[in-house]
Design a protein around this motif. Structure first.
Motif, PDB file in Angstrom:
ATOM      1  N   ILE A 121       0.831  -1.210   0.000  1.00 41.60           N
ATOM      2  CA  ILE A 121       0.000   0.000   0.000  1.00 41.60           C
ATOM      3  C   ILE A 121       0.862   1.256   0.000  1.00 41.60           C
ATOM      4  O   ILE A 121       0.612   2.191  -0.771  1.00 41.60           O
ATOM      5  N   VAL A 122       1.881   1.291   0.858  1.00 33.26           N
ATOM      6  CA  VAL A 122       2.743   2.486   0.922  1.00 33.26           C
ATOM      7  C   VAL A 122       3.432   2.710  -0.419  1.00 33.26           C
ATOM      8  O   VAL A 122       3.504   3.846  -0.904  1.00 33.26           O
ATOM      9  N   HIS A 123       3.917   1.652  -1.040  1.00 36.16           N
ATOM     10  CA  HIS A 123       4.583   1.806  -2.339  1.00 36.16           C
ATOM     11  C   HIS A 123       3.595   2.238  -3.419  1.00 36.16           C
ATOM     12  O   HIS A 123       3.935   3.049  -4.278  1.00 36.16           O
ATOM     13  N   PHE A 124       2.384   1.707  -3.367  1.00 31.70           N
ATOM     14  CA  PHE A 124       1.365   2.118  -4.341  1.00 31.70           C
ATOM     15  C   PHE A 124       1.107   3.621  -4.222  1.00 31.70           C
ATOM     16  O   PHE A 124       1.086   4.343  -5.214  1.00 31.70           O
ATOM     17  N   LYS A 125       0.945   4.094  -2.992  1.00 31.85           N
ATOM     18  CA  LYS A 125       0.705   5.516  -2.759  1.00 31.85           C
ATOM     19  C   LYS A 125       1.934   6.358  -3.139  1.00 31.85           C
ATOM     20  O   LYS A 125       1.808   7.397  -3.775  1.00 31.85           O
ATOM     21  N   LEU A 126       3.116   5.901  -2.737  1.00 26.63           N
ATOM     22  CA  LEU A 126       4.340   6.647  -3.007  1.00 26.63           C
ATOM     23  C   LEU A 126       4.605   6.746  -4.510  1.00 26.63           C
ATOM     24  O   LEU A 126       4.879   7.829  -5.032  1.00 26.63           O
ATOM     25  N   VAL A 127       4.517   5.634  -5.203  1.00 28.52           N
ATOM     26  CA  VAL A 127       4.784   5.629  -6.646  1.00 28.52           C
ATOM     27  C   VAL A 127       3.758   6.494  -7.374  1.00 28.52           C
ATOM     28  O   VAL A 127       4.114   7.277  -8.268  1.00 28.52           O
ATOM     29  N   TYR A 128       2.505   6.385  -6.985  1.00 27.47           N
ATOM     30  CA  TYR A 128       1.470   7.228  -7.596  1.00 27.47           C
ATOM     31  C   TYR A 128       1.826   8.700  -7.424  1.00 27.47           C
ATOM     32  O   TYR A 128       1.761   9.481  -8.379  1.00 27.47           O
ATOM     33  N   LEU A 129       2.229   9.079  -6.224  1.00 27.08           N
ATOM     34  CA  LEU A 129       2.582  10.472  -5.946  1.00 27.08           C
ATOM     35  C   LEU A 129       3.804  10.913  -6.753  1.00 27.08           C
ATOM     36  O   LEU A 129       3.756  11.940  -7.442  1.00 27.08           O
ATOM     37  N   ILE A 130       4.882  10.156  -6.692  1.00 28.31           N
ATOM     38  CA  ILE A 130       6.112  10.641  -7.318  1.00 28.31           C
ATOM     39  C   ILE A 130       6.049  10.653  -8.844  1.00 28.31           C
ATOM     40  O   ILE A 130       6.734  11.459  -9.469  1.00 28.31           O
ATOM     41  N   LYS A 131       5.199   9.820  -9.422  1.00 30.63           N
ATOM     42  CA  LYS A 131       5.037   9.865 -10.879  1.00 30.63           C
ATOM     43  C   LYS A 131       4.386  11.176 -11.336  1.00 30.63           C
ATOM     44  O   LYS A 131       4.488  11.532 -12.503  1.00 30.63           O
ATOM     45  N   THR A 132       3.722  11.875 -10.422  1.00 32.25           N
ATOM     46  CA  THR A 132       3.025  13.113 -10.784  1.00 32.25           C
ATOM     47  C   THR A 132       3.859  14.365 -10.525  1.00 32.25           C
ATOM     48  O   THR A 132       3.442  15.457 -10.892  1.00 32.25           O
ATOM     49  N   LEU A 133       5.017  14.220  -9.909  1.00 31.50           N
ATOM     50  CA  LEU A 133       5.779  15.390  -9.477  1.00 31.50           C
ATOM     51  C   LEU A 133       6.491  16.088 -10.633  1.00 31.50           C
ATOM     52  O   LEU A 133       7.085  15.439 -11.498  1.00 31.50           O
ATOM     53  N   SER A 134       6.447  17.388 -10.597  1.00 29.97           N
ATOM     54  CA  SER A 134       7.177  18.210 -11.563  1.00 29.97           C
ATOM     55  C   SER A 134       8.646  18.265 -11.154  1.00 29.97           C
ATOM     56  O   SER A 134       9.008  17.895 -10.025  1.00 29.97           O
ATOM     57  N   ASN A 135       9.489  18.749 -12.043  1.00 29.75           N
ATOM     58  CA  ASN A 135      10.900  18.894 -11.721  1.00 29.75           C
ATOM     59  C   ASN A 135      11.084  19.835 -10.539  1.00 29.75           C
ATOM     60  O   ASN A 135      11.931  19.607  -9.672  1.00 29.75           O
ATOM     61  N   GLU A 136      10.280  20.876 -10.487  1.00 32.70           N
ATOM     62  CA  GLU A 136      10.345  21.821  -9.363  1.00 32.70           C
ATOM     63  C   GLU A 136      10.017  21.102  -8.050  1.00 32.70           C
ATOM     64  O   GLU A 136      10.697  21.302  -7.035  1.00 32.70           O
ATOM     65  N   GLU A 137       8.996  20.263  -8.083  1.00 39.07           N
ATOM     66  CA  GLU A 137       8.623  19.520  -6.874  1.00 39.07           C
ATOM     67  C   GLU A 137       9.697  18.487  -6.502  1.00 39.07           C
ATOM     68  O   GLU A 137       9.986  18.287  -5.322  1.00 39.07           O
ATOM     69  N   LEU A 138      10.295  17.857  -7.505  1.00 40.86           N
ATOM     70  CA  LEU A 138      11.353  16.885  -7.232  1.00 40.86           C
ATOM     71  C   LEU A 138      12.571  17.532  -6.580  1.00 40.86           C
ATOM     72  O   LEU A 138      13.358  16.859  -5.914  1.00 40.86           O
ATOM     73  N   ASN A 139      12.736  18.833  -6.772  1.00 39.26           N
ATOM     74  CA  ASN A 139      13.854  19.556  -6.171  1.00 39.26           C
ATOM     75  C   ASN A 139      13.544  20.091  -4.777  1.00 39.26           C
ATOM     76  O   ASN A 139      14.416  20.657  -4.127  1.00 39.26           O
ATOM     77  N   LYS A 140      12.299  19.928  -4.316  1.00 38.25           N
ATOM     78  CA  LYS A 140      11.987  20.294  -2.936  1.00 38.25           C
ATOM     79  C   LYS A 140      12.744  19.354  -2.020  1.00 38.25           C
ATOM     80  O   LYS A 140      13.147  18.251  -2.420  1.00 38.25           O
ATOM     81  N   TYR A 141      12.902  19.759  -0.791  1.00 36.41           N
ATOM     82  CA  TYR A 141      13.726  18.967   0.115  1.00 36.41           C
ATOM     83  C   TYR A 141      13.223  19.047   1.548  1.00 36.41           C
ATOM     84  O   TYR A 141      12.417  19.905   1.904  1.00 36.41           O
ATOM     85  N   PHE A 142      13.743  18.108   2.329  1.00 37.56           N
ATOM     86  CA  PHE A 142      13.580  18.147   3.779  1.00 37.56           C
ATOM     87  C   PHE A 142      14.973  18.163   4.376  1.00 37.56           C
ATOM     88  O   PHE A 142      15.968  17.896   3.691  1.00 37.56           O
TER      89      PHE A 142
END
Length: 181
Positions: A121-142
């Motif tokens: 379930i966590v991977h399903f949710k995570l993969v769904y989310l990250i496939k939608t991320l823009s380059n700008e979002e991929l560069n966000k950080y913690f």
């Protein structure tokens, strides 16, 4: 057992080293690892006996059962870290003592099915989310409090693809050494 042999058992695919320049193809490759990992892991461990599940993958290491529960806990944290980085400005994440979590009763005795389902379930949710991320979002950080370092989401994708493969190979290598595979 030599120190080199112990290091090989601990890091059979080496340590994760995030590339400076991460291509779109590299991200897609990491996403593919994350997407397919739950099924691969389940297939690897689903027919193991309790005795096999309670076998450490290396001397003084976690058992297969503890590793499966650890993956569930760790990847749950990772998913939350993605959400924090996407919704907050430079959040400092909460670190946790994974070694202490692995010693809790659920990690040492609970059926692995609960964590296999959770990982799915966590991977399903995570993969769904990250496939939608823009380059700008991929560069966000913690910010990780133990190292005070910035971890971009695109690097974190790689880290968790590595983490998946790292623990998969721990289990797979033990099964091969024991003749269980």
């Amino acid at each position: 057992m030599t120190e080199q042999e112990l290091l090989q058992l601990r890091y059979p695919i080496g340590k994760f080293d995030c590339p400076t320049n991460i291509s779109k193809e590299q991200i897609e490759s990491w996403i593919s690892i994350l997407e397919h990992f739950p099924k691969r892991l389940k297939k690897l461990v689903e027919n193991l006996s309790d005795q096999q599940l309670d076998t450490p993958y290396r001397p003084n290491g976690w058992t297969i059962r503890q590793v499966v529960h650890h993956i569930s806990d760790s990847h749950h944290h990772s998913y939350s870290r993605f959400k924090w980085a996407l919704t907050e400005d430079s959040p400092v994440i909460k670190a946790y003592f994974e070694d202490r979590w692995a010693e809790l009763v659920d990690s040492k005795t609970a059926p692995i099915e609960m964590s296999l389902n959770h990982i799915k379930i966590v991977h399903f949710k995570l993969v769904y989310l990250i496939k939608t991320l823009s380059n700008e979002e991929l560069n966000k950080y913690f910010i990780h409090p133990e190292t005070n370092s910035k971890v971009t989401l695109k690097c974190n994708i790689g880290n968790y693809a590595w983490h998946s493969s790292h623990h998969y190979v721990h289990i797979e290598n033990l099964l091969k050494r024991k003749g269980w595979l």
